[in-house]
Scaffold this motif. Sequence first.
Motif, PDB file in Angstrom:
ATOM      1  N   HIS A 357      -7.888 -14.478   4.640  1.00  0.00           N
ATOM      2  CA  HIS A 357      -6.915 -15.216   3.818  1.00  0.00           C
ATOM      3  C   HIS A 357      -6.969 -14.777   2.356  1.00  0.00           C
ATOM      4  CE1 HIS A 357      -9.762 -18.052   1.809  1.00  0.00           C
ATOM      5  NE2 HIS A 357     -10.484 -17.851   2.889  1.00  0.00           N
ATOM      6  N   GLN A 358      -8.095 -14.164   1.945  1.00  0.00           N
ATOM      7  CA  GLN A 358      -8.207 -13.673   0.571  1.00  0.00           C
ATOM      8  C   GLN A 358      -7.327 -12.446   0.329  1.00  0.00           C
ATOM      9  OE1 GLN A 358      -9.783 -15.556  -1.410  1.00  0.00           O
ATOM     10  NE2 GLN A 358     -11.765 -16.241  -0.647  1.00  0.00           N
ATOM     11  N   LEU A 359      -6.861 -11.795   1.391  1.00  0.00           N
ATOM     12  CA  LEU A 359      -6.022 -10.602   1.224  1.00  0.00           C
ATOM     13  C   LEU A 359      -4.637 -10.949   0.704  1.00  0.00           C
ATOM     14  CD1 LEU A 359      -6.758  -8.567   4.497  1.00  0.00           C
ATOM     15  CD2 LEU A 359      -8.032  -8.590   2.350  1.00  0.00           C
ATOM     16  N   ALA A 360      -4.164 -12.155   0.974  1.00  0.00           N
ATOM     17  CA  ALA A 360      -2.802 -12.526   0.567  1.00  0.00           C
ATOM     18  C   ALA A 360      -2.648 -12.357  -0.938  1.00  0.00           C
ATOM     19  CB  ALA A 360      -2.522 -13.971   0.972  1.00  0.00           C
ATOM     20  N   GLY A 361      -1.558 -11.729  -1.336  1.00  0.00           N
ATOM     21  CA  GLY A 361      -1.299 -11.546  -2.755  1.00  0.00           C
ATOM     22  C   GLY A 361      -2.220 -10.539  -3.413  1.00  0.00           C
ATOM     23  N   ASN A 385       2.623  -3.067   7.219  1.00  0.00           N
ATOM     24  CA  ASN A 385       3.965  -3.577   6.912  1.00  0.00           C
ATOM     25  C   ASN A 385       3.968  -5.102   6.818  1.00  0.00           C
ATOM     26  OD1 ASN A 385       5.710  -1.366   6.556  1.00  0.00           O
ATOM     27  ND2 ASN A 385       5.891  -1.039   8.758  1.00  0.00           N
ATOM     28  N   LEU A 386       3.261  -5.750   7.742  1.00  0.00           N
ATOM     29  CA  LEU A 386       3.196  -7.220   7.750  1.00  0.00           C
ATOM     30  C   LEU A 386       2.483  -7.759   6.523  1.00  0.00           C
ATOM     31  CD1 LEU A 386       2.368  -7.703  11.527  1.00  0.00           C
ATOM     32  CD2 LEU A 386       4.431  -8.537  10.389  1.00  0.00           C
ATOM     33  N   LEU A 387       1.421  -7.071   6.083  1.00  0.00           N
ATOM     34  CA  LEU A 387       0.721  -7.518   4.876  1.00  0.00           C
ATOM     35  C   LEU A 387       1.678  -7.539   3.686  1.00  0.00           C
ATOM     36  CD1 LEU A 387      -2.711  -5.650   5.176  1.00  0.00           C
ATOM     37  CD2 LEU A 387      -2.274  -8.088   5.506  1.00  0.00           C
ATOM     38  N   CYS A 388       2.577  -6.572   3.634  1.00  0.00           N
ATOM     39  CA  CYS A 388       3.549  -6.518   2.538  1.00  0.00           C
ATOM     40  C   CYS A 388       4.641  -7.573   2.698  1.00  0.00           C
ATOM     41  CB  CYS A 388       4.176  -5.132   2.453  1.00  0.00           C
ATOM     42  SG  CYS A 388       3.018  -3.815   2.040  1.00  0.00           S
ATOM     43  N   VAL A 389       5.206  -7.679   3.898  1.00  0.00           N
ATOM     44  CA  VAL A 389       6.384  -8.520   4.113  1.00  0.00           C
ATOM     45  C   VAL A 389       6.030  -9.997   4.207  1.00  0.00           C
ATOM     46  CG1 VAL A 389       8.281  -9.009   5.711  1.00  0.00           C
ATOM     47  CG2 VAL A 389       7.649  -6.643   5.212  1.00  0.00           C
ATOM     48  N   GLN A 390       4.932 -10.323   4.908  1.00  0.00           N
ATOM     49  CA  GLN A 390       4.625 -11.727   5.190  1.00  0.00           C
ATOM     50  C   GLN A 390       3.468 -12.296   4.380  1.00  0.00           C
ATOM     51  OE1 GLN A 390       4.288 -12.547   9.382  1.00  0.00           O
ATOM     52  NE2 GLN A 390       6.286 -11.678   9.869  1.00  0.00           N
ATOM     53  N   TYR A 391       2.640 -11.427   3.787  1.00  0.00           N
ATOM     54  CA  TYR A 391       1.446 -11.939   3.120  1.00  0.00           C
ATOM     55  C   TYR A 391       1.379 -11.566   1.637  1.00  0.00           C
ATOM     56  CZ  TYR A 391       0.249 -12.989   7.901  1.00  0.00           C
ATOM     57  OH  TYR A 391       0.276 -13.482   9.185  1.00  0.00           O
ATOM     58  N   GLY A 392       2.515 -11.139   1.092  1.00  0.00           N
ATOM     59  CA  GLY A 392       2.639 -10.959  -0.350  1.00  0.00           C
ATOM     60  C   GLY A 392       1.819  -9.849  -0.950  1.00  0.00           C
ATOM     61  N   CYS A 393       1.470  -8.841  -0.166  1.00  0.00           N
ATOM     62  CA  CYS A 393       0.633  -7.754  -0.666  1.00  0.00           C
ATOM     63  C   CYS A 393       1.480  -6.579  -1.160  1.00  0.00           C
ATOM     64  CB  CYS A 393      -0.309  -7.250   0.428  1.00  0.00           C
ATOM     65  SG  CYS A 393      -1.516  -8.461   0.992  1.00  0.00           S
ATOM     66  N   THR A 394       0.880  -5.794  -2.031  1.00  0.00           N
ATOM     67  CA  THR A 394       1.389  -4.463  -2.349  1.00  0.00           C
ATOM     68  C   THR A 394       0.360  -3.474  -1.835  1.00  0.00           C
ATOM     69  OG1 THR A 394       2.731  -5.046  -4.270  1.00  0.00           O
ATOM     70  CG2 THR A 394       1.802  -2.832  -4.227  1.00  0.00           C
ATOM     71  N   VAL A 395       0.797  -2.515  -1.023  1.00  0.00           N
ATOM     72  CA  VAL A 395      -0.110  -1.539  -0.434  1.00  0.00           C
ATOM     73  C   VAL A 395       0.320  -0.142  -0.862  1.00  0.00           C
ATOM     74  CG1 VAL A 395      -1.111  -0.632   1.699  1.00  0.00           C
ATOM     75  CG2 VAL A 395      -0.489  -3.055   1.553  1.00  0.00           C
ATOM     76  N   VAL A 396      -0.665   0.657  -1.315  1.00  0.00           N
ATOM     77  CA  VAL A 396      -0.395   2.034  -1.723  1.00  0.00           C
ATOM     78  C   VAL A 396      -1.186   2.986  -0.837  1.00  0.00           C
ATOM     79  CG1 VAL A 396      -0.412   3.693  -3.609  1.00  0.00           C
ATOM     80  CG2 VAL A 396      -0.161   1.260  -4.118  1.00  0.00           C
ATOM     81  N   PHE A 397      -0.494   3.932  -0.207  1.00  0.00           N
ATOM     82  CA  PHE A 397      -1.134   4.993   0.575  1.00  0.00           C
ATOM     83  C   PHE A 397      -1.193   6.242  -0.302  1.00  0.00           C
ATOM     84  CE2 PHE A 397      -1.030   2.189   3.913  1.00  0.00           C
ATOM     85  CZ  PHE A 397      -1.303   2.732   5.164  1.00  0.00           C
ATOM     86  N   SER A 398      -2.392   6.629  -0.685  1.00  0.00           N
ATOM     87  CA  SER A 398      -2.548   7.754  -1.605  1.00  0.00           C
ATOM     88  C   SER A 398      -3.250   8.924  -0.929  1.00  0.00           C
ATOM     89  CB  SER A 398      -3.379   7.313  -2.818  1.00  0.00           C
ATOM     90  OG  SER A 398      -3.792   8.434  -3.578  1.00  0.00           O
ATOM     91  N   THR A 399      -2.721  10.119  -1.126  1.00  0.00           N
ATOM     92  CA  THR A 399      -3.363  11.321  -0.590  1.00  0.00           C
ATOM     93  C   THR A 399      -2.642  12.564  -1.105  1.00  0.00           C
ATOM     94  OG1 THR A 399      -3.915  12.541   1.433  1.00  0.00           O
ATOM     95  CG2 THR A 399      -1.947  11.178   1.507  1.00  0.00           C
ATOM     96  N   ALA A 400      -3.345  13.666  -1.027  1.00  0.00           N
ATOM     97  CA  ALA A 400      -2.698  14.959  -1.301  1.00  0.00           C
ATOM     98  C   ALA A 400      -1.983  15.474  -0.069  1.00  0.00           C
ATOM     99  CB  ALA A 400      -3.752  15.971  -1.745  1.00  0.00           C
ATOM    100  N   THR A 401      -2.262  14.871   1.075  1.00  0.00           N
ATOM    101  CA  THR A 401      -1.668  15.321   2.342  1.00  0.00           C
ATOM    102  C   THR A 401      -1.015  14.120   3.019  1.00  0.00           C
ATOM    103  OG1 THR A 401      -3.814  15.010   3.415  1.00  0.00           O
ATOM    104  CG2 THR A 401      -3.309  17.209   2.633  1.00  0.00           C
ATOM    105  N   GLN A 402       0.048  13.635   2.431  1.00  0.00           N
ATOM    106  CA  GLN A 402       0.689  12.399   2.887  1.00  0.00           C
ATOM    107  C   GLN A 402       1.262  12.562   4.293  1.00  0.00           C
ATOM    108  OE1 GLN A 402       0.874   8.759   2.427  1.00  0.00           O
ATOM    109  NE2 GLN A 402       0.978   9.582   0.334  1.00  0.00           N
ATOM    110  N   PRO A 403       0.725  11.808   5.259  1.00  0.00           N
ATOM    111  CA  PRO A 403       1.273  11.913   6.619  1.00  0.00           C
ATOM    112  C   PRO A 403       2.721  11.421   6.682  1.00  0.00           C
ATOM    113  CG  PRO A 403      -0.896  10.864   6.626  1.00  0.00           C
ATOM    114  CD  PRO A 403      -0.445  10.925   5.197  1.00  0.00           C
ATOM    115  N   SER A 404       3.517  12.065   7.489  1.00  0.00           N
ATOM    116  CA  SER A 404       4.919  11.675   7.665  1.00  0.00           C
ATOM    117  C   SER A 404       4.995  10.653   8.792  1.00  0.00           C
ATOM    118  CB  SER A 404       5.775  12.904   7.973  1.00  0.00           C
ATOM    119  OG  SER A 404       5.657  13.856   6.938  1.00  0.00           O
ATOM    120  N   PHE A 405       4.557   9.436   8.495  1.00  0.00           N
ATOM    121  CA  PHE A 405       4.481   8.402   9.519  1.00  0.00           C
ATOM    122  C   PHE A 405       5.850   8.030  10.073  1.00  0.00           C
ATOM    123  CE2 PHE A 405       0.507   7.018   7.102  1.00  0.00           C
ATOM    124  CZ  PHE A 405      -0.357   7.635   7.992  1.00  0.00           C
TER     125      PHE A 405
END
Length: 740
Positions: A357-361, A385-405
């Motif tokens: 529950h501490q992850l929210a926001g 995706n759910l952490l961003c949409v439903q739990y108010g998070c901002t998530v950053v995926f950082s890399t020099a080799t960004q996977p094309s998910f």
Amino acid sequence: MRECYYARSANVLGEKETLGHHAQRASKLCGEFLKPIGYTEIGAILGGLHDFGKASERFAEVLEGKRVHVNHAYPGAALAYWQYGQKKTARILATVIAAHHSWLDSNCILNLKELMQGTGAGYDEEGNLFSLFGMAEMKEALDAFQRENPRLLGIKIPKSLPDEEDAVADMLLARFLLSALADADYSASAEHFQPDYLKTHTGPALNPDDALEHLLQIRAEKQKLSKSSPILNALRDRLFQDCLRAAELPPGLYTLTAPTGLGKTLSLLAFAAKHCIRYRQMRRIILILPYLAIMEQNVRDYRRILPELLESHSAAVLDERARFLAERWDAPCIVTTNVGFFEPLFSARPTDCRHLHQLAGSVIVLDEAQSLPPDLLEATLRTVNLLCVQYGCTVVFSTATQPSFQHLPGLEWKPTEIVPNPDRLFQATRRVTYDWRMEEQVSYRQIAEELISHRQGCVIVNLRAHAEKLFCILEEIVSDAESDGIFYLTSDLCGAHRIKVLEEIKERLAEGRLCYLVASQCIEAGVDLDFPIIYRALAPLESIIQAAGRCNRNGDSADGQVIVFLPAEERLYPPGGYYQRAALCVKTLASRHPIDCFDLNHMEEYYEILYSNGDGDKEKLKKALEDRDYRKVQEAYKLIESKGVQVIVPWKEEMKLFDSLQEEYRKNGLTRDLIRRARPLTVSSFAEDKVKECCIPLFFRTYGRENEVQTDWYLLGNPDCYHEKLGLHFGVLETFDGIF
């Protein structure tokens, strides 16, 4: 019926805690913990009803020492299911309450119906007696409970729980609710014995303004000391400013795609701090690093910026205050690993879920995003995706080799890229040239002979057995006078030893002295080394590019060189499938056209080939999600399939610590504190037979020496088995080195 029911035995003052007091306190705390995601009333219900089963004669006898093995959780779950109409919301409330001392189990509803009807044996699946059984006992207990807690029954739910068809979303919500309930229950219980429990287990609020100010000061210091080329420093400035600009954008899902060596570590933290200034509802910053090997150097910088930073990973050495905060993840900034962050999001146990529950926001920064296991990607990314949409998070995926998910079938993946034009950034940082030698296999002796024609260079291979073979060849062909310039770096070296080796290598590189390094993948991410030439055994493209990040890192030479070769060995890759499949995708891409690692279109084409040839998430996980089986999901979702066994080694430069660990074990057996202290001297080994043959097994002591539980921890008593250069060594290695 008794006049009063109790939830807890007497504290040091001789006072018992009444059930009414505990229910009301847990209700208040659980509501507060779920407020950030809009479920205050749901939390109040969970906390208020979870211990309803303690209003019973059977549980009273437990407190009096007359009974054991009584399940008081299921009656509370049955009450919630009964009170709230047996619909979706009631089902999740009941599932969560039933799990607060055991496991999440969606099939518990069948047991609850039997409990209320008084049919069946009156025991749960573990053989524990229900504290209440049948409608007559439930109604009698409800009368007693209602007298003490009139406000806890019939709480209205203004916001019903979503009726999720998606199992990942449905199960994640249950874990968040369980997290808040477990934390509220444990905290309320602990307060009975330690009134200041929450005060000591709660960290300060995040102060992003101070964090950004400290970061700017530290960055200015680093810029003054930088020996990098002016062009490279200008590119670092551009990336830093891109991160500050992007921080003004709304919370959500982001990627940061930038070449190695551009200072992503501080730029990402600047994004996080500025984002928290712009959006004050963001409560904390969580930094996820994939490898323990790169923790030390990054944490030093982070802690200067955020002094209240909390490390939460297996190698963390925590003082008493930090241990308290780690129980609840209540800190303004947390540094953890992929395992520490993602596995609890798929766990069924309240102890694992307690901090969720501490992850929210939160602003969550995932460094080296390419390191996520490919056979868990679909479930992992849907959860992100759910952490961003439903739990108010901002998530950053950082890399020099960004996977094309986005090429993963059935996945919606639409992040915002922080860098306005990452292609230009890659083109501007052509610090190396690639030489692709994949037509013919070459021996390690050929590689060694070519390497020593240079004064400095590094060879990265896929298997520890290959690294040892190459190292021995180099020792054979390099003169004795210069043999101290040959280094070996794999996870066979304990953490303290690796740090010492890295310091020595950096010193030699800076002074222009002879320096040859043979290494496994453990140096490919986040390790600040700068060789003029790198040899890389054929591997997944992301590994090759990460390896290239250790070449001409500061852009201070005309050109660095990365040579990709195909070893003439029978076994080229670790077992497991993905690594070999990804390496073969590199060969497929090379057969189509010359590979340009600075062209992001080539990187995307590689991932398109890779994902189109894959089978998605492992079948075991797919089936467990389809069945909504929490326990089997937990069993299937393992970021590291085998962690090997853990060996505490006698490295000669830390013998004082080793001796103290031995003495502590003699006195107390294996303890969590000993494990924390032992991390700098710990090696994960897959040579289990050799370890069992040559090492001393360590035991947890449950009730003194007479009750011991064997563990996967060992102590290496023979210093001859810890080589000065090769680390833990029992002879010729036939085991593989993972990417950790």
